[in-house]
Design a protein around this motif. Structure first.
Motif, PDB file in Angstrom:
ATOM      1  N   VAL A  44      -0.635   9.609  -9.181  1.00  0.00           N
ATOM      2  CA  VAL A  44      -1.467  10.378  -8.251  1.00  0.00           C
ATOM      3  C   VAL A  44      -0.756  11.877  -8.132  1.00  0.00           C
ATOM      4  O   VAL A  44       0.213  12.013  -8.066  1.00  0.00           O
ATOM      5  CB  VAL A  44      -1.649   9.781  -6.894  1.00  0.00           C
ATOM      6  CG1 VAL A  44      -0.120   9.742  -6.180  1.00  0.00           C
ATOM      7  CG2 VAL A  44      -2.487  10.321  -5.858  1.00  0.00           C
ATOM      8  N   TYR A  86      -5.354  12.962  -5.882  1.00  0.00           N
ATOM      9  CA  TYR A  86      -4.982  12.722  -4.612  1.00  0.00           C
ATOM     10  C   TYR A  86      -6.243  12.933  -3.570  1.00  0.00           C
ATOM     11  O   TYR A  86      -6.805  13.983  -3.611  1.00  0.00           O
ATOM     12  CB  TYR A  86      -3.819  13.529  -4.155  1.00  0.00           C
ATOM     13  CG  TYR A  86      -3.399  12.917  -2.677  1.00  0.00           C
ATOM     14  CD1 TYR A  86      -3.079  11.618  -2.346  1.00  0.00           C
ATOM     15  CD2 TYR A  86      -3.157  13.966  -1.811  1.00  0.00           C
ATOM     16  CE1 TYR A  86      -2.600  11.303  -1.231  1.00  0.00           C
ATOM     17  CE2 TYR A  86      -2.893  13.568  -0.623  1.00  0.00           C
ATOM     18  CZ  TYR A  86      -2.426  12.265  -0.150  1.00  0.00           C
ATOM     19  OH  TYR A  86      -1.965  11.950   0.873  1.00  0.00           O
ATOM     20  N   GLN A 134      -7.969   4.324   4.448  1.00  0.00           N
ATOM     21  CA  GLN A 134      -8.515   5.326   5.228  1.00  0.00           C
ATOM     22  C   GLN A 134      -9.426   4.880   6.368  1.00  0.00           C
ATOM     23  O   GLN A 134      -9.473   5.487   7.255  1.00  0.00           O
ATOM     24  CB  GLN A 134      -9.093   6.392   4.342  1.00  0.00           C
ATOM     25  CG  GLN A 134      -7.879   7.189   3.677  1.00  0.00           C
ATOM     26  CD  GLN A 134      -8.583   8.212   2.709  1.00  0.00           C
ATOM     27  OE1 GLN A 134      -9.946   8.548   2.736  1.00  0.00           O
ATOM     28  NE2 GLN A 134      -7.888   9.451   2.481  1.00  0.00           N
ATOM     29  N   HIS A 171       3.919   7.474 -10.120  1.00  0.00           N
ATOM     30  CA  HIS A 171       3.635   8.515  -9.268  1.00  0.00           C
ATOM     31  C   HIS A 171       4.959   9.787  -9.340  1.00  0.00           C
ATOM     32  O   HIS A 171       5.000  10.671  -8.571  1.00  0.00           O
ATOM     33  CB  HIS A 171       3.522   8.391  -7.623  1.00  0.00           C
ATOM     34  CG  HIS A 171       2.415   7.374  -7.405  1.00  0.00           C
ATOM     35  ND1 HIS A 171       1.057   7.357  -8.254  1.00  0.00           N
ATOM     36  CD2 HIS A 171       2.155   6.568  -6.474  1.00  0.00           C
ATOM     37  CE1 HIS A 171       0.293   6.551  -7.763  1.00  0.00           C
ATOM     38  NE2 HIS A 171       0.942   5.993  -6.884  1.00  0.00           N
ATOM     39  N   PRO A 201       0.279  -6.432  -3.186  1.00  0.00           N
ATOM     40  CA  PRO A 201       0.037  -7.847  -3.472  1.00  0.00           C
ATOM     41  C   PRO A 201       0.759  -8.909  -4.166  1.00  0.00           C
ATOM     42  O   PRO A 201       0.976  -9.986  -3.961  1.00  0.00           O
ATOM     43  CB  PRO A 201      -0.950  -7.573  -4.941  1.00  0.00           C
ATOM     44  CG  PRO A 201      -1.306  -6.323  -4.935  1.00  0.00           C
ATOM     45  CD  PRO A 201      -0.369  -5.443  -4.019  1.00  0.00           C
ATOM     46  N   MET A 209      -6.131  -3.974  -5.482  1.00  0.00           N
ATOM     47  CA  MET A 209      -5.432  -2.685  -5.214  1.00  0.00           C
ATOM     48  C   MET A 209      -5.955  -2.171  -3.761  1.00  0.00           C
ATOM     49  O   MET A 209      -5.887  -0.824  -3.698  1.00  0.00           O
ATOM     50  CB  MET A 209      -5.541  -1.636  -6.272  1.00  0.00           C
ATOM     51  CG  MET A 209      -6.867  -1.414  -6.969  1.00  0.00           C
ATOM     52  SD  MET A 209      -6.672  -0.212  -8.150  1.00  0.00           S
ATOM     53  CE  MET A 209      -6.003  -1.085  -9.835  1.00  0.00           C
ATOM     54  N   GLY A 210      -6.354  -2.868  -2.915  1.00  0.00           N
ATOM     55  CA  GLY A 210      -6.780  -2.369  -1.554  1.00  0.00           C
ATOM     56  C   GLY A 210      -5.554  -2.223  -0.716  1.00  0.00           C
ATOM     57  O   GLY A 210      -4.443  -2.100  -1.212  1.00  0.00           O
ATOM     58  N   GLY A 237      -2.338  -3.305   1.123  1.00  0.00           N
ATOM     59  CA  GLY A 237      -1.188  -4.232   1.015  1.00  0.00           C
ATOM     60  C   GLY A 237      -0.407  -3.989  -0.281  1.00  0.00           C
ATOM     61  O   GLY A 237      -0.742  -3.392  -1.188  1.00  0.00           O
ATOM     62  N   CYS A 253       0.448   7.671   1.632  1.00  0.00           N
ATOM     63  CA  CYS A 253      -0.781   6.534   1.415  1.00  0.00           C
ATOM     64  C   CYS A 253      -0.854   6.277   2.841  1.00  0.00           C
ATOM     65  O   CYS A 253      -0.120   6.097   3.703  1.00  0.00           O
ATOM     66  CB  CYS A 253      -0.258   5.475   0.884  1.00  0.00           C
ATOM     67  SG  CYS A 253      -1.408   4.016   0.928  1.00  0.00           S
ATOM     68  N   ALA A 289     -10.221   5.826  -0.279  1.00  0.00           N
ATOM     69  CA  ALA A 289      -8.749   5.815  -1.113  1.00  0.00           C
ATOM     70  C   ALA A 289      -7.781   4.997   0.256  1.00  0.00           C
ATOM     71  O   ALA A 289      -7.849   5.716   1.155  1.00  0.00           O
ATOM     72  CB  ALA A 289      -8.104   7.102  -1.132  1.00  0.00           C
ATOM     73  N   ILE A 305      -4.806  10.141 -11.211  1.00  0.00           N
ATOM     74  CA  ILE A 305      -5.466   9.925 -10.085  1.00  0.00           C
ATOM     75  C   ILE A 305      -5.501  11.000  -9.273  1.00  0.00           C
ATOM     76  O   ILE A 305      -4.406  11.693  -8.855  1.00  0.00           O
ATOM     77  CB  ILE A 305      -5.033   8.722  -9.040  1.00  0.00           C
ATOM     78  CG1 ILE A 305      -4.757   7.425  -9.971  1.00  0.00           C
ATOM     79  CG2 ILE A 305      -5.810   8.247  -7.966  1.00  0.00           C
ATOM     80  CD1 ILE A 305      -4.215   6.272  -9.334  1.00  0.00           C
TER      81      ILE A 305
HETATM   82  N1  SAH Z   1       0.503  -1.795  -3.017  1.00  0.00           N
HETATM   83  C1  SAH Z   1      -0.102  -1.399  -4.393  1.00  0.00           C
HETATM   84  C2  SAH Z   1      -1.804  -1.463  -4.286  1.00  0.00           C
HETATM   85  C3  SAH Z   1      -2.602  -0.747  -3.134  1.00  0.00           C
HETATM   86  S1  SAH Z   1      -2.726   1.235  -3.499  1.00  0.00           S
HETATM   87  C4  SAH Z   1       0.474  -0.249  -4.911  1.00  0.00           C
HETATM   88  O1  SAH Z   1       1.098   0.460  -4.590  1.00  0.00           O
HETATM   89  O2  SAH Z   1       0.069  -0.089  -6.119  1.00  0.00           O
HETATM   90  C5  SAH Z   1      -3.447   1.408  -4.779  1.00  0.00           C
HETATM   91  C6  SAH Z   1      -3.090   2.615  -5.366  1.00  0.00           C
HETATM   92  O3  SAH Z   1      -3.638   3.771  -4.736  1.00  0.00           O
HETATM   93  C7  SAH Z   1      -1.846   2.869  -5.774  1.00  0.00           C
HETATM   94  O4  SAH Z   1      -1.713   3.610  -7.120  1.00  0.00           O
HETATM   95  C8  SAH Z   1      -1.582   3.850  -4.623  1.00  0.00           C
HETATM   96  O5  SAH Z   1      -0.364   4.672  -4.797  1.00  0.00           O
HETATM   97  C9  SAH Z   1      -2.860   4.826  -4.738  1.00  0.00           C
HETATM   98  N2  SAH Z   1      -3.031   5.722  -3.438  1.00  0.00           N
HETATM   99  C10 SAH Z   1      -2.647   5.631  -2.147  1.00  0.00           C
HETATM  100  N3  SAH Z   1      -3.092   6.606  -1.522  1.00  0.00           N
HETATM  101  C11 SAH Z   1      -3.646   7.381  -1.967  1.00  0.00           C
HETATM  102  C12 SAH Z   1      -4.505   8.700  -1.747  1.00  0.00           C
HETATM  103  N4  SAH Z   1      -4.817   8.898  -0.581  1.00  0.00           N
HETATM  104  N5  SAH Z   1      -5.336   9.022  -2.951  1.00  0.00           N
HETATM  105  C13 SAH Z   1      -5.187   8.526  -4.223  1.00  0.00           C
HETATM  106  N6  SAH Z   1      -4.283   7.455  -4.343  1.00  0.00           N
HETATM  107  C14 SAH Z   1      -3.914   6.955  -3.576  1.00  0.00           C
END
Ligand code: SAH
Length: 343
Positions: free
Chosen positions: A254, A285, A331, A212, A157, A152-153, A155, A115, A328, A283
């Motif tokens: 993911v 990636y 970024q 994941h 939550p 789900m930005g 951080g 991430c 995502a 999801i």
């Molecule tokens: N911290 C929280 C919310 C933020 S991330 C969490 O972990 O759920 C939101 C989602 O996007 C999470 O499932 C995370 O694992 C996923 N994610 C992070 N980077 C990503 C990427 N490059 N491509 C696709 N999903 C990603």
């Protein structure tokens, strides 16, 4: 001065009482702030003294929008906060309406290997006002009703749960954003005690858990939080959540090429989740610059999907919006900061 966007209706009423005003004035101020979207307290329909009190004690500070990137179906907003830190939010246009994805912290300390948010360590939690500000700024620029919120930005939550609960309360206020509890989703990497706390709170919103991986060994490699909260405890908390609130929990998964996408992983995932009121959200990636991970090929994703289906696990695939603008997770902010430091 009290930051007015940081107060729930109840907290605003308490503050008004403290200032010698009628608490019921909150029922004039709240619809004006979040229904009519006023940007100046002096236009409130209140008597002169009350207006003076409101203007002298409350500020209407919002984050500054410094960049918007537009792609098919998703606009990404970069905001500068009052202390100069930046966060991002994404506006997604679905067939059925608009959804805003909000950030809850500046940076993130969860350290998930794939991430981009984790590349920038957590500096601090966002205030309630900064979370409300993201939605309000986007609502104003959009000029249309927002139908759903994804927490789900950037951080984690659940590390900022008290503020997130106040934020949710403001989003649900009926004469304002009026967003129903079923249209708010919070995503966590799995902070077990906080999942129980959210389950028992006044606002048990839709819960998404970033899974994941189907076992602790693999999950620890890509999500260090597994060392603190093993999968068995995460699944236990998810079961409590769905039983208590009669709600399906989402597990995000993911697809990382050659890491977590084998048939064996799909089989293990099916047994882990069997019998739970849940579904898996697969999801694609979205690799950020410098990431050692790649997205699994389409056929691999389809095979993985089919195995889960065969075992009776509910599966959906997240529509990919905004990948071209780096929508995502972290970024835009990461790229923006790289650009600045490269100057
Ligand atoms: N911290 C929280 C919310 C933020 S991330 C969490 O972990 O759920 C939101 C989602 O996007 C999470 O499932 C995370 O694992 C996923 N994610 C992070 N980077 C990503 C990427 N490059 N491509 C696709 N999903 C990603």
């Amino acid at each position: 001065m009290t930051d007015i966007y940081g107060s729930t209706r109840k907290k605003l009423a308490d503050k008004l009482t403290e200032l010698g005003e009628k608490p019921s004035r909150a029922d004039i101020i709240f619809p004006a702030l979040y229904g009519e979207l006023i940007d100046d307290l002096s236009v409130l329909p209140l008597k002169k003294e009350s207006l003076d009190t409101a203007c002298g004690n409350f500020s209407l500070r919002l984050p500054e929008c410094t960049d918007v990137l537009t792609s098919d179906g998703a606009d990404k907003f970069l905001f500068r906060l009052s202390d100069g830190n930046t966060v991002e939010s994404v506006l997604m246009k679905h067939g059925f309406g608009y959804n805003v994805c909000v950030s809850t912290q500046v940076g993130c300390n969860m350290g998930c290997a794939f991430c981009a948010s984790g590349r920038l360590k957590k500096i601090r939690d966002l205030t309630v006002s900064e979370m409300v500000g993201q939605v309000l700024m986007i609502r104003r620029s959009l000029g249309e009703r927002i139908n759903g919120i994804s927490i789900m930005g950037i951080g984690e939550p659940l590390e900022n749960l008290a503020n997130v609960l106040d934020f949710i309360d403001i989003m649900m206020y009926p004469k304002g954003f009026d967003i129903g509890i079923k249209h708010i989703t919070l995503s966590t990497c799995g902070l077990v005690p906080k999942i129980y706390e959210l389950a028992d709170s006044a606002s048990p919103v839709n819960l998404a858990i970033s899974l994941h991986a189907p076992d602790d060994t693999l999950r620890r490699r890509i999500m260090p939080i597994t060392g603190k909260y093993p999968l068995a405890d995460v699944i236990g908390a998810a079961r409590y959540y769905s039983d208590k609130n009669n709600r399906r929990v989402t597990f995000e998964y993911v697809m990382l090429d050659g890491i977590n996408d084998s048939d064996k992983c799909a089989e293990k995932l099916s047994s882990l989740l069997g019998g739970l009121n849940c579904y898996v959200n697969i999801i694609r990636y979205n690799p950020s610059e410098g990431s050692p991970f790649r997205c699994s090929p389409h056929e691999r994703i389809m095979t993985f999907y089919d195995i889960l289906k065969k075992h009776g696990i509910g599966v959906t695939m997240r529509r990919e919006l905004g990948a071209s603008v780096g929508a995502a997770c972290g970024q835009l902010r990461a790229n923006g900061i790289d650009k600045l430091t490269n100057l």
